[in-house]
Design an enzyme around this catalytic site. Structure first.
Site, PDB file in Angstrom:
ATOM      1  N   ASN A  33      -3.481   5.429   6.268  1.00 36.47           N
ATOM      2  CA  ASN A  33      -4.486   5.749   7.294  1.00 36.47           C
ATOM      3  C   ASN A  33      -3.907   5.666   8.708  1.00 36.47           C
ATOM      4  OD1 ASN A  33      -4.246   3.038   7.754  1.00 36.47           O
ATOM      5  ND2 ASN A  33      -6.437   2.567   7.617  1.00 36.47           N
ATOM      6  N   ASP A  57      -7.885   6.236   3.858  1.00 38.59           N
ATOM      7  CA  ASP A  57      -8.050   4.781   3.918  1.00 38.59           C
ATOM      8  C   ASP A  57      -8.216   4.248   2.499  1.00 38.59           C
ATOM      9  OD1 ASP A  57      -9.006   2.129   4.302  1.00 38.59           O
ATOM     10  OD2 ASP A  57      -9.593   2.692   6.348  1.00 38.59           O
ATOM     11  N   VAL A  58      -7.346   3.340   2.090  1.00 35.38           N
ATOM     12  CA  VAL A  58      -7.380   2.872   0.692  1.00 35.38           C
ATOM     13  C   VAL A  58      -8.586   1.981   0.394  1.00 35.38           C
ATOM     14  CG1 VAL A  58      -4.869   3.060   0.359  1.00 35.38           C
ATOM     15  CG2 VAL A  58      -5.861   0.878   1.135  1.00 35.38           C
ATOM     16  N   LEU A  73       1.564  -0.618  -0.993  1.00 35.50           N
ATOM     17  CA  LEU A  73       2.048  -1.298   0.214  1.00 35.50           C
ATOM     18  C   LEU A  73       1.038  -1.242   1.358  1.00 35.50           C
ATOM     19  CD1 LEU A  73       4.755  -0.474  -1.404  1.00 35.50           C
ATOM     20  CD2 LEU A  73       5.881  -0.734   0.788  1.00 35.50           C
ATOM     21  N   THR A  92      -8.876  -4.198   2.995  1.00 39.62           N
ATOM     22  CA  THR A  92      -7.688  -3.429   2.579  1.00 39.62           C
ATOM     23  C   THR A  92      -6.975  -4.150   1.443  1.00 39.62           C
ATOM     24  OG1 THR A  92      -7.418  -2.502   4.784  1.00 39.62           O
ATOM     25  CG2 THR A  92      -5.468  -2.520   3.382  1.00 39.62           C
ATOM     26  N   ARG A 106      -6.018   4.488 -14.755  1.00 35.63           N
ATOM     27  CA  ARG A 106      -6.540   5.760 -15.300  1.00 35.63           C
ATOM     28  C   ARG A 106      -5.423   6.725 -15.650  1.00 35.63           C
ATOM     29  NH1 ARG A 106      -9.128   8.376 -11.374  1.00 35.63           N
ATOM     30  NH2 ARG A 106      -9.320   6.666  -9.916  1.00 35.63           N
ATOM     31  N   TYR A 145      -5.260 -12.417   5.427  1.00 36.91           N
ATOM     32  CA  TYR A 145      -4.055 -11.809   4.830  1.00 36.91           C
ATOM     33  C   TYR A 145      -3.588 -12.622   3.617  1.00 36.91           C
ATOM     34  CZ  TYR A 145       0.757  -9.929   4.712  1.00 36.91           C
ATOM     35  OH  TYR A 145       1.948  -9.353   4.343  1.00 36.91           O
ATOM     36  N   THR A 175      11.037  -9.391   6.364  1.00 33.40           N
ATOM     37  CA  THR A 175      11.987  -8.272   6.334  1.00 33.40           C
ATOM     38  C   THR A 175      11.958  -7.544   7.671  1.00 33.40           C
ATOM     39  OG1 THR A 175      11.649  -8.085   3.958  1.00 33.40           O
ATOM     40  CG2 THR A 175      12.604  -6.179   5.050  1.00 33.40           C
TER      41      THR A 175
END
Ligand code: NAD
Ligand code: UDP
Length: 322
Positions: A33, A57-58, A73, A92, A106, A145, A175
């Site tokens: 997104n 947007d997931v 991710l 999210t 699925r 988070y 990272t």
């Protein structure tokens, strides 16, 4: 041709993973997104056969695409970003992972979850092994988070138990590297940008807290190595570089590499800031043979060169000859 979906594919790690998958001959659809990622990270792939980008947007169910692999991710990773709208972060991490797992289930796809060292919170065990359950505040500003990512792991294992979904979980430790945003807010990018601009480096707390920093190319190699493991190998696996440094030493090293005098200011410590963090990577090493290759100094030099370019600053050689 195998097809992978990479949620968060326009982000720092997602775009590097996308490059690596395409390099292996895997077709990739990035779903993002663009909240903390950027089209600039994937614009070099535009028009390339086998690559597609969908802005989505997931939090909402994913487009009904066929897939052999789903790499999940999508989630802001910098504390500055994930704390800006904690409820969106929680949605999210929870609904995004649920939707991505649903699609993988699925389509009969393999699912790899980008989890995090944050699931250990402020760890009382050092270095952190996968068997440690963690020390996480459920009420503090990091909880959206940390708890979101912990829940994401639970969902993976519930899908596996209920439907036999082939899940794999990696717990990524700090990272860094090229494609981080100038305003990302995480420590490596902040310190490099401050040093390059000739500004004092801002340390939150006294700088004695530690982190262990992994260079992006090593991290992506670890993700692929885990993704390649046999069905039924789930992890969770710690992935990261065990080379541990204090935040103060990191600041000094960056100022040295940039070639400026030490100039550091100290600000209030962040709430619930983990005091020490270092991965025990024996499990991933024994399972896949992977170990990080890039030393901190080398990775920092590459990242400094990237930010010099991103800030349109002349290279040191160009400056010397100007
Ligand atoms: P990033 O912010 O660069 O990438 C996250 C990407 O997800 C961005 O492109 C963003 O736009 C996208 N995104 C966020 N919310 C979304 C939503 N609701 N729908 C669709 N897309 C959304 O961060 P990163 O460092 O590349 O992190 C990638 C993943 O790795 C994250 O899941 C993060 O939790 C995990 N991780 C990263 C690190 C690290 O040090 N980089 C450490 C631990 C875990
Ligand atoms: N930090 C800092 N100055 C900054 C950004 C971060 O001193 O400009 C500290 C932060 O308080 C933490 C460490 O550096 O102790 C790592 O922070 P980061 O946000 O990169 O990641 P974290 O591991 O905390 O999620």
């Amino acid at each position: 041709m195998a097809h992978a979906i990479v949620t968060g594919g326009a982000g720092f790690l997602g775009s590097a993973l996308t490059d690596a998958l395409l390099g292996r001959g895997v077709d990739v659809t990035c779903i993002d997104n663009l909240s903390s990622g950027r089209l600039a990270n994937i614009e070099h792939l535009s028009g390339r056969t086998g690559f597609d980008f969908i802005q989505h947007d997931v939090i909402e169910p994913l487009p009904d695409l066929d897939a052999d692999m789903v790499f999940n991710l999508a989630c802001p990773a910098s504390p500055v970003y994930y704390q800006a709208d904690p409820l969106r972060t929680a949605r999210t991490a929870a609904f995004g992972t649920l939707n991505a797992l649903d699609l993988a289930n699925r389509k009969g796809a393999r699912f790899l979850q980008a989890s995090t060292s944050e699931i250990y919170g402020d760890p009382e065990v050092h270095p952190q092994q996968e068997g440690y359950f963690g020390n996480v505040s459920t009420t503090g500003p990091r909880a959206c988070y940390d708890e979101g990512k912990r829940f994401g792991e639970s969902l993976c294992f519930d899908f596996r138990r209920m439907y036999g979904t082939e899940v794999k979980v990696v717990r990524i430790f700090n990272t860094y590297g090229p494609r981080m945003q100038v305003n990302d807010g995480r420590v490596v990018s902040n310190f490099i940008v401050q040093a390059l601009k000739g500004e004092p480096i801002t340390i939150f707390g006294d700088g004695s807290q530690t982190r262990s920093f992994c260079y992006v190319s090593d991290l992506i190699a670890a993700m692929l190595a885990v993704s390649d493991t046999a069905p039924g190998v789930t992890g969770p696996f710690n992935i990261g570089n065990p080379e541990e440094v204090t935040v103060l030493d990191l600041a000094r090293q960056i100022q040295r590499l940039v070639g400026i005098e030490e100039n550091i200011v100290f600000r209030d410590k962040a709430v619930d800031d983990p005091r020490r963090r270092r991965p025990d990577i024996s499990l991933v090493n024994e399972t896949t043979g992977w170990r990080p290759r890039v030393r901190l100094a080398t990775g920092l030099e590459n990242t400094i060169a990237y930010f010099r370019d991103a800030l349109s600053l002349p290279s040191p050689t160009a400056r010397a000859t100007a």
